[in-house]
Design an enzyme around this catalytic site. Structure first.
Site, short mmCIF file in Angstrom:
data_model
loop_
_atom_site.label_atom_id
_atom_site.label_comp_id
_atom_site.label_asym_id
_atom_site.label_seq_id
_atom_site.Cartn_x
_atom_site.Cartn_y
_atom_site.Cartn_z
N GLY A 293 0.80 -1.21 0.00
CA GLY A 293 0.00 0.00 0.00
C GLY A 293 0.84 1.26 0.00
CG HIS A 294 0.45 6.06 1.20
ND1 HIS A 294 0.47 6.79 0.04
CD2 HIS A 294 0.93 6.88 2.16
CE1 HIS A 294 0.91 8.01 0.28
NE2 HIS A 294 1.21 8.08 1.56
#
Length: 315
Positions: A293-294
Site C-alpha cells: 500500500g501507501h
C-alpha cells in the site's frame, strides 16, 4: 563422481543461479542519530554508511519522519551512504510555533536545501515518498546539478495519481478556511486518522505486517495542538503542489534523471496510475508495482532494497 566434486558442482550451480547484484552480501553499517543547525533550526537526521559511497537521501511523508526508513537503511548502508532527515515540524526536528511560522512546502524545501548545504552534499540519489515528493521536487529544481538519480515510492506528480475525491479533498482544504473545515483536518491528525486511516488502511487482511511502532512514533509528535496544527497547515498548502505538477513534469522531461519507480499498487490515496504516468516523461524509467500500500517501505523493505541495489548498480 567424488563426493567433494559433487558438492562443489552443486555450490557453483547455486551461486551462478543468483543474480550478480545479490551474490555479494554485505553487513549493514551502524546508523547514527544526529542533528545539525539549518538557519537557526535543529534538524534531526539518521546517517549510515561510508560517505565515500554514493549518497541516497531519503525524504519522508505524512504523518511520518525518518523513522519510516528504520528497516530500509540497514539494507542499503553496507553499499551506500544513506541520509534520512526529519522535516522541519516533524519527528525530532525543531517545530517552530505555527502561530508565528506558516508551514508550507516551500518552507520545508528551503530548509532541506539548507540541510544539504550544511552537510556538504554535492551529489545524491533522491528517494521520495508522499510529502517527500513536493519537498523533493522543489529541492532538485533548486539544485539540479546535484541530482544523480531519482527513486519514486508512492510519490505523486501527476493528476492520474489522484482520484476525483482526493483532488476535491486537497482543493477544499486549500480554499475552505472555515472553523468546520479546520476541525476536520485537525481530526485527521489524531489516533484514528493516523493509525486506522493511514497505516492500517491498506493492510486490512495482513495487519501483522505493520509495526505498531510506526503510528506510535508518529503520534508521539502529534500530541499537542501546536504539533497537529503544523500538519493542518501543510494539508491546506497541498493544492499548490498539484498546481506545480506541470513544472515538475517539465523538469523531468528536461533533466531525464535515471529513475526507479517502486510503487505500492494497493494505495488508494496515490493510485498506481500515477506511477505509470511517469513513463510519459521518463520512458526509460524502471517501474515496479509492488503488492503493498501507501507505506510500501513498511511492508516491503527488502523488495525495495533489492530494486535499489540493482538500479544503482546499473546506473
Amino acid at each position: 563422481m567424488r563426493p567433494y566434486l559433487c558438492s562443489f558442482a552443486l555450490i557453483a550451480a547455486l551461486v551462478f543461479a543468483v543474480p550478480l547484484w545479490a551474490q555479494n552480501a554485505v553487513w549493514p553499517a551502524k546508523t547514527h542519530y544526529k542533528t545539525i543547525d539549518v538557519g537557526g533550526h535543529k534538524i534531526f537526521y539518521r546517517e549510515a554508511g561510508n560517505p565515500k559511497n554514493p549518497t541516497i537521501l531519503l525524504l519522508h511523508g505524512y504523518p511520518a519522519s525518518s523513522h519510516s526508513y528504520r528497516e530500509l537503511i540497514p539494507l542499503l548502508s553496507g553499499r551506500f551512504h544513506v541520509i534520512a532527515p526529519d522535516n522541519l515540524g516533524s519527528g525530532y526536528s525543531d517545530k517552530p510555533d505555527p502561530e508565528g511560522t506558516v508551514y508550507t512546502f516551500d518552507l520545508l524545501a528551503d530548509v532541506m536545501a539548507g540541510f544539504t548545504d550544511a552537510l556538504g552534499l554535492k551529489q545524491y540519489t533522491l528517494y521520495m515518498q508522499d510529502f517527500g515528493a513536493p519537498v523533493g521536487y522543489r529541492l532538485i529544481m533548486k539544485q539540479p546539478e546535484r541530482l544523480q538519480a531519482l527513486i519514486v515510492q508512492n510519490a505523486n506528480a501527476y493528476l492520474e495519481g489522484l482520484t476525483a475525491p482526493r483532488r476535491a479533498f486537497f482543493k477544499s482544504a486549500h480554499e475552505d478556511r472555515s472553523p468546520e473545515k479546520w476541525r476536520q483536518l485537525y481530526n485527521i491528525t489524531g489516533l484514528q486518522g493516523v493509525r486506522d486511516k493511514q497505516y492500517l488502511r491498506d493492510v486490512q487482511d495482513r495487519q501483522t505486517i505493520m509495526s505498531p511502532d510506526s503510528w506510535t512514533h508518529d503520534l508521539h509528535f502529534l500530541e499537542t495542538r501546536q504539533q497537529r496544527k503544523i500538519q493542518v497547515q501543510l494539508f491546506q498548502d497541498y493544492q499548490n503542489n498539484i498546481d506545480a505538477y506541470p513544472d515538475w513534469q517539465a523538469f523531468l522531461r528536461k533533466q531525464k534523471p535515471p529513475t526507479l519507480i517502486v510503487w505500492g499498487k494497493n494505495d488508494p490515496a496515490f493510485i498506481y496510475a500515477g506511477a505509470e504516468a511517469y513513463l510519459r516523461d521518463l520512458p526509460n524509467a524502471q517501474l515496479y508495482l509492488l503488492d503493498a500500500g501507501h507505506f510500501a517501505v513498511e511492508e516491503k523493505p527488502v523488495d525495495i532494497a533489492r530494486h535499489i541495489i540493482r538500479f544503482m548498480g546499473e546506473d
